[in-house]
Design an enzyme around this catalytic site. Structure first.
Site, PDB file in Angstrom:
ATOM      1  N   LYS A  18       0.839  -1.202   0.000  1.00 21.03           N
ATOM      2  CA  LYS A  18       0.000   0.000   0.000  1.00 21.03           C
ATOM      3  C   LYS A  18       0.875   1.254   0.000  1.00 21.03           C
ATOM      4  O   LYS A  18       0.692   2.167  -0.776  1.00 21.03           O
ATOM      5  CB  LYS A  18      -0.913  -0.020   1.225  1.00 21.03           C
ATOM      6  CG  LYS A  18      -1.852   1.163   1.327  1.00 21.03           C
ATOM      7  CD  LYS A  18      -2.675   1.078   2.604  1.00 21.03           C
ATOM      8  CE  LYS A  18      -3.617   2.253   2.750  1.00 21.03           C
ATOM      9  NZ  LYS A  18      -4.703   2.248   1.749  1.00 21.03           N
ATOM     10  N   ARG A 513      -6.304  -0.401  -1.727  1.00 21.07           N
ATOM     11  CA  ARG A 513      -7.248  -0.295  -0.622  1.00 21.07           C
ATOM     12  C   ARG A 513      -7.462  -1.627   0.086  1.00 21.07           C
ATOM     13  O   ARG A 513      -7.753  -2.635  -0.537  1.00 21.07           O
ATOM     14  CB  ARG A 513      -8.585   0.225  -1.138  1.00 21.07           C
ATOM     15  CG  ARG A 513      -9.436   0.764  -0.046  1.00 21.07           C
ATOM     16  CD  ARG A 513     -10.737   1.325  -0.569  1.00 21.07           C
ATOM     17  NE  ARG A 513     -11.801   0.987   0.351  1.00 21.07           N
ATOM     18  CZ  ARG A 513     -11.981   1.584   1.527  1.00 21.07           C
ATOM     19  NH1 ARG A 513     -11.181   2.552   1.892  1.00 21.07           N
ATOM     20  NH2 ARG A 513     -12.960   1.219   2.320  1.00 21.07           N
ATOM     21  N   HIS A 639     -29.864   2.316   0.870  1.00 20.97           N
ATOM     22  CA  HIS A 639     -28.925   2.750  -0.158  1.00 20.97           C
ATOM     23  C   HIS A 639     -28.124   1.551  -0.651  1.00 20.97           C
ATOM     24  O   HIS A 639     -27.642   0.750   0.149  1.00 20.97           O
ATOM     25  CB  HIS A 639     -27.985   3.822   0.402  1.00 20.97           C
ATOM     26  CG  HIS A 639     -26.781   4.042  -0.455  1.00 20.97           C
ATOM     27  ND1 HIS A 639     -26.844   4.669  -1.673  1.00 20.97           N
ATOM     28  CD2 HIS A 639     -25.490   3.677  -0.293  1.00 20.97           C
ATOM     29  CE1 HIS A 639     -25.636   4.693  -2.211  1.00 20.97           C
ATOM     30  NE2 HIS A 639     -24.789   4.092  -1.395  1.00 20.97           N
ATOM     31  N   HIS A 691     -16.733   9.066  -6.719  1.00 23.41           N
ATOM     32  CA  HIS A 691     -15.373   8.539  -6.783  1.00 23.41           C
ATOM     33  C   HIS A 691     -14.491   9.333  -7.727  1.00 23.41           C
ATOM     34  O   HIS A 691     -13.332   9.033  -7.900  1.00 23.41           O
ATOM     35  CB  HIS A 691     -15.394   7.060  -7.163  1.00 23.41           C
ATOM     36  CG  HIS A 691     -16.030   6.234  -6.084  1.00 23.41           C
ATOM     37  ND1 HIS A 691     -17.331   5.797  -6.162  1.00 23.41           N
ATOM     38  CD2 HIS A 691     -15.571   5.827  -4.887  1.00 23.41           C
ATOM     39  CE1 HIS A 691     -17.635   5.140  -5.059  1.00 23.41           C
ATOM     40  NE2 HIS A 691     -16.585   5.147  -4.265  1.00 23.41           N
TER      41      HIS A 691
END
Ligand code: GLN
Ligand code: ZN
Length: 754
Positions: A18, A513, A639, A691
Site C-alpha cells: 500500500k 485499498r 442505499h 469517486h
C-alpha cells in the site's frame, strides 16, 4: 503428498505494498523504486511460505493492482482509449484508476468475495505482449529451488469476467494458442507445474461451454514435455463434474470447504481419473476460524478413499489473498477468541500438521491435535457465544415482526404530509469528508491523548459546521456526516456485543485499498444506543428533517468474518434486532427518516442460481426485521451503490423500503432494469460520481434526472450523490451540493409532480 499453496496475501504484514503504491502515485517514488520494493516483498512472501512448509509455492499470484488486469495487459487486451496513455506501468495504472482523458475500466466483484478486479475489455484481438508467468518463474526458480509453481488465470474465467467479448467461442479460439505459447515457454524454462486458475468452472457451466473447454485445453496443453497443468477451481463445487473432470490436464484442484459436500459426492459417484493428480482444498482460504483438525483428517480419509491413486496435494480451499497475514498480531483479543483464529500463516501451519498426520501418523501430531481440540472447546465455551435472551428473542419472532403494519401506498401519503418536501427532494448518502483532521482526532482519542469529552466536542463541531454547509446549500434532508465512524461496518461492530475488531486484520479490497473486516463470533445484541447522540444533536441544530444512517444487517454480515456454528439467517436476525432497537430509539427521539444501508446485499448472492432464492429470502427478511418496527409516518430509506440490479429487483421491492438511493451517474444500465419492472416507489438518483474528483456541472446532474424521466414519474425522484462523500475534499463537496440543489430547482419549475 505435497503441501501446495494457491496464493498469498499481497500487501505484507505492514501493508508495505500500500505504502509503495501510494507514494508512487503521489510522484514520490519512481517506477524502478516501486518495482524493486514490490519484488522484494514478493520474494519475502516466497521465503515465508517455504519456511512454513509449502512445497509448491505459488509465484505470479502477486500483483501491483489486480491479477485480472495483469492477465489482460499480458494478452494485449488494452481498450483503445488508453492508446495514448503512455506505456507499461503508466498505462497499467491508467486502466485501473483512470487516465487524464480516459475513464478507468470497470471494477467488479471477484465472485462472491469482497475483492474487486478490473474487468478486461475486448476492443482488440488478443496478442501475447509478454510472458508474465515466465518472467516471474525465472526470478523465483533459484530462490525456491525448484518449488516454484507459476500461477495463471485461465482463459475460460478471463472471458467470463470480461466486458464486450465479441463472441465467446471466437474469443476462446483466439486465446488458446496464446496460452499454449505461455505454457510452452514455461515448459522450456524447466517449470514442472503450472496452476491454471479457473474459478468460473464452479458457476453454472453449460454443455456448450464444456465442449469448448475441452477443445481449448487440448490446444493449450498440446506438446508439453515436462510441464504439468493443475486446473484449479475454488469457491464451490466443480460444475458438470463427470464431464469436466476428463479435460486434458494433469490435475484438478477442488475446493472441499466451499465446494463441500458437492465435490465429495461427485468424487464418490463418478470417481477420479487415475492418471490425474488431485489438489485437495482442505482448509478454508476465506474465513478465519482455526480448523477442526480431526474433522479435516476424517474428510481427508474420505476423499482419499475415493481416489484410485495416491497422487494428491494438500492445499487451502482458495488463494489466501482473502485472509489477513497472521493472527499473531491479535493478542489483544480475549484468549479463547485469539486462539480460535487462523489467518494465512496459521492456515499453512495447519496444512503442515495435516500432511504429517497422513505421512507419519496421528500420534506424530498428537500435541497439535490436542491444542486444536482445546482451542475449539474454549471458543465454544466463551460466555458470549450463546446469550439465552438473544436466542429466545430470535426464536420468538413471528410473521408480524417482519413487515410494516401499513402498506406502502398509505405510508407514502402519511410521510409526504409529515415531511412536506418539495418535488425532487435533495439529500446526501450519509458521510461527509473524512479529512486528515477528522482522522487525526480519532487517532488521538484512540491513543488516549484526548478525553472522550474532547473527542465528542470535536465531532459535534464537525456536525455543526456541516449542518451549516447543508443549510447554505439548501438541501432538503440533512445528515450528520458520519464523522465519528472510521468505517461503516467496523464502527457498528465496535459498539455491538458479539463482534470483535482486529488490530491488523487487513485484506485487500481493490488496488491499494484494504479493509479490516470485524469478527462476528458471539450472539449479537445492542447494550447501548449506537448513533442516537450524534443524530439527535444534529436534529437539534436544524428545522429541516435529519436522516439517521445505519448499516444494514446483511452488509454487516457480508463485510465481516462470521462464526460458523450458527445458521447465517439466525445471525442476520440477531444483528437486525439490534438495529431495530436503534431505529426505534431514533423514531422515539423524533427523527422522521432513517436510512439503512445495504450496499453489500447483492454481493452475498450465491454463485449458483439454485442457491440464490434462499439467500435473498433471509436477506430481505433481515432488512425488514431491522426496519419494520416503526410507525407508518416514519420513512425508511435504503442505499445500494454500484449494484447489478437485474437479478435482485424482486428482492429490492420485497425489502419494502420507502425510498431507495442508487448509482445512476455512470450509466443507464440500472435505469433500464427498473424500466422493465415498472418500479413505482420513490427512488434517489445518484446524480454525481463520488469517486471522481471532478465536480460536475448543473447540466450534467440535470441530464441524469431527465434521462430517468422515461423510466420514472417526476414525483418518484429524489436527487442525491451516488454514494457517501467521505473520500472527497471539503472544497469540492460544498460547491457540488450547491449545484445539485440548483439542478433540482430547475427541474421543479419544469415538472410538476403527478
Ligand atoms: N452511508 C454510507 C456513506 O455515506 C454508505 C456507504 C456505502 O454505500 N458504501 O458513506
Ligand atoms: Zn454507496
Amino acid at each position: 503428498m505435497l503441501i501446495s499453496n494457491l496464493g498469498y496475501p499481497r500487501f505484507g504484514r505492514e501493508r508495505t505494498l500500500k505504502k509503495l503504491l501510494e507514494t508512487h502515485w503521489r510522484g514520490l517514488l519512481d517506477e524502478e523504486g516501486l518495482l524493486t520494493g514490490a519484488a522484494r516483498l514478493e520474494e519475502a512472501h516466497w521465503h515465508r511460505q517455504a519456511r512454513l512448509g509449502v512445497e509448491l509455492v505459488p509465484v505470479g499470484d502477486f500483483s501491483l493492482y489486480d491479477h485480472v488486469l495483469d492477465t489482460a495487459a499480458m494478452l494485449g487486451l488494452v481498450p483503445n482509449r488508453f492508446e495514448k496513455a503512455g506505456d507499461g506501468l503508466t498505462r497499467y495504472f491508467a486502466m485501473a484508476r483512470g487516465g487524464p482523458d480516459a475513464p478507468a475500466c470497470a471494477m467488479r466483484k471477484w465472485f462472491n468475495t469482497n475483492y474487486h478486479y478490473i474487468a478486461p475489455e475486448w476492443d482488440q484481438e488478443p496478442a501475447l505482449v509478454k510472458n508474465l508467468p515466465l518472467q516471474t518463474y525465472l526470478r523465483a526458480k533459484d530462490i525456491l529451488n525448484g518449488n516454484a509453481k507459476p500461477v495463471l488465470l485461465g482463459p475460460f474465467t478471463l472471458i467470463k469476467l470480461s466486458k464486450n467479448v465479441p463472441q465467446w467461442r471466437r474469443a476462446f479460439d483466439a486465446l488458446s494458442p496464446l496460452y499454449a505459447q505461455i505454457l510452452r515457454e514455461l515448459d522450456a524454462a524447466g517449470a514442472t507445474w503450472v496452476q491454471m486458475d479457473e474459478p468460473a468452472l464452479v458457476l453454472d457451466v453449460t454443455g456448450e461451454e464444456a465442449e469448448a473447454l475441452t477443445a481449448a485445453y487440448r490446444t493449450i496443453t498440446k506438446g508439453l514435455t515436462g510441464l504439468k497443468v493443475m486446473l484449479q477451481t475454488y469457491f464451490g463445487g466443480l460444475s458438470q463434474y463427470a464431464r469436466l473432470i476428463t479435460l486434458p490436464v494433469d490435475g484438478f484442484g477442488l475446493d472441499f470447504v466451499h465446494g463441500y459436500p458437492e465435490n465429495v459426492a461427485n468424487l464418490k459417484r463418478h470417481g477420479f481419473p487415475p492418471d490425474k493428480w488431485l489438489g485437495i482444498g482442505i482448509v478454508d482460504g476465506r474465513n478465519i476460524w482455526r480448523s477442526n483438525l480431526r474433522q479435516k483428517l476424517e474428510l481427508l480419509r474420505q476423499v482419499r478413499s475415493y481416489l484410485p491413486t495416491t497422487k494428491c496435494w494438500l492445499q487451502p480451499s482458495c488463494s489466501l489473498l482473502h485472509l489477513p497475514v497472521s493472527a499473531a498480531d491479535e493478542s489483544h483479543l480475549p484468549a479463547p477468541l485469539h486462539q480460535g483464529l487462523a489467518f494465512a500463516d496459521e492456515r499453512l501451519t495447519e496444512l503442515r500438521t495435516l500432511a504429517r498426520a497422513v505421512k507419519e501418523d496421528e500420534t506424530a501430531v498428537a500435541a497439535e491435535l490436542a491444542a486444536a481440540d482445546q482451542a475449539q472447546r474454549a471458543l465454544a465455551e466463551m460466555s458470549n457465544r450463546v446469550v439465552p435472551a438473544v436466542r429466545r428473542r430470535v426464536s420468538a419472532l413471528g410473521g408480524t415482526d417482519f413487515g410494516r403494519a401499513v402498506p406502502y401506498a398509505e405510508r407514502r401519503e402519511l410521510q409526504s404530509r409529515r415531511l412536506a418536501l418539495p418535488s425532487f427532494p435533495t439529500t446526501t448518502i450519509g458521510s461527509f469528508p473524512q479529512t486528515p483532521e477528522v482522522r487525526a482526532a480519532r487517532a488521538r482519542w484512540r491513543r488516549g491523548e484526548v478525553s472522550k469529552e474532547q473527542y465528542e466536542t470535536f465531532i459535534r463541531d464537525q456536525i455543526a459546521e456541516w449542518v451549516h454547509i447543508q443549510e447554505e446549500a439548501d438541501l432538503d434532508v440533512l445528515v450528520h456526516g458520519e464523522f465519528e465512524r472510521n468505517d461503516m461496518v467496523e464502527f457498528f461492530a465496535a459498539k455491538l456485543q458479539g463482534f470483535a475488531v482486529t488490530a491488523n486484520g487487513w485484506v485487500q479490497s481493490y488496488g491499494s485499498r484494504c479493509v479490516k473486516p470485524p469478527i462476528l463470533y458471539g450472539d449479537v445484541y445492542r447494550d447501548r444506543p449506537l448513533t442516537l447522540a450524534e443524530t439527535v444533536y444534529t436534529q437539534s441544530l436544524t428545522s429541516k428533517p435529519v436522516k439517521g444512517i445505519l448499516t444494514g444487517p446483511v452488509t454487516m454480515l457480508n463485510w465481516s468474518f462470521v462464526r460458523e456454528d450458527l445458521e447465517r439467517d439466525r445471525i442476520a436476525y440477531q444483528v437486525a434486532l439490534a438495529l431495530r432497537d436503534e431505529v426505534a430509539d431514533l423514531e422515539k427521539a423524533g427523527l422522521a427518516i432513517v436510512q439503512v444501508d445495504e450496499p453489500a446485499l447483492r454481493e452475498g448472492l450465491p454463485l449458483r442460481t439454485n442457491a440464490r432464492a434462499p439467500y435473498l429470502s433471509w436477506a430481505v427478511r433481515a432488512f425488514r426485521l431491522a426496519t419494520s418496527g416503526v410507525g407508518p409516518e416514519t420513512q425508511i430509506h435504503t442505499h445500494m451503490c454500484y449494484v447489478v440490479f437485474g437479478d435482485i429487483l424482486e428482492a429490492i421491492e420485497a425489502m419494502d423500503a420507502d425510498v431507495i438511493s442508487i448509482e445512476a451517474a455512470r450509466g443507464r444500465n440500472a435505469l433500464e432494469i427498473f424500466k422493465r419492472c415498472a418500479y413505482h416507489r420513490d427512488i434517489g438518483l445518484g446524480v454525481f460520481d463520488v469517486h471522481s474528483p471532478r465536480v460536475p456541472e448543473v447540466e450534467d446532474m440535470e441530464r441524469v434526472v431527465r434521462q430517468a424521466l422515461d423510466v420514472f414519474r417526476p414525483a418518484q425522484l429524489w436527487v442525491n450523490p451516488d454514494c457517501g462523500l467521505k473520500t472527497r475534499q471539503q472544497q469540492e463537496v460544498a460547491p457540488a451540493l450547491k449545484r445539485m440543489v440548483t439542478a433540482a430547482r430547475r427541474l421543479r419549475t419544469e415538472y410538476r409532480p403527478g
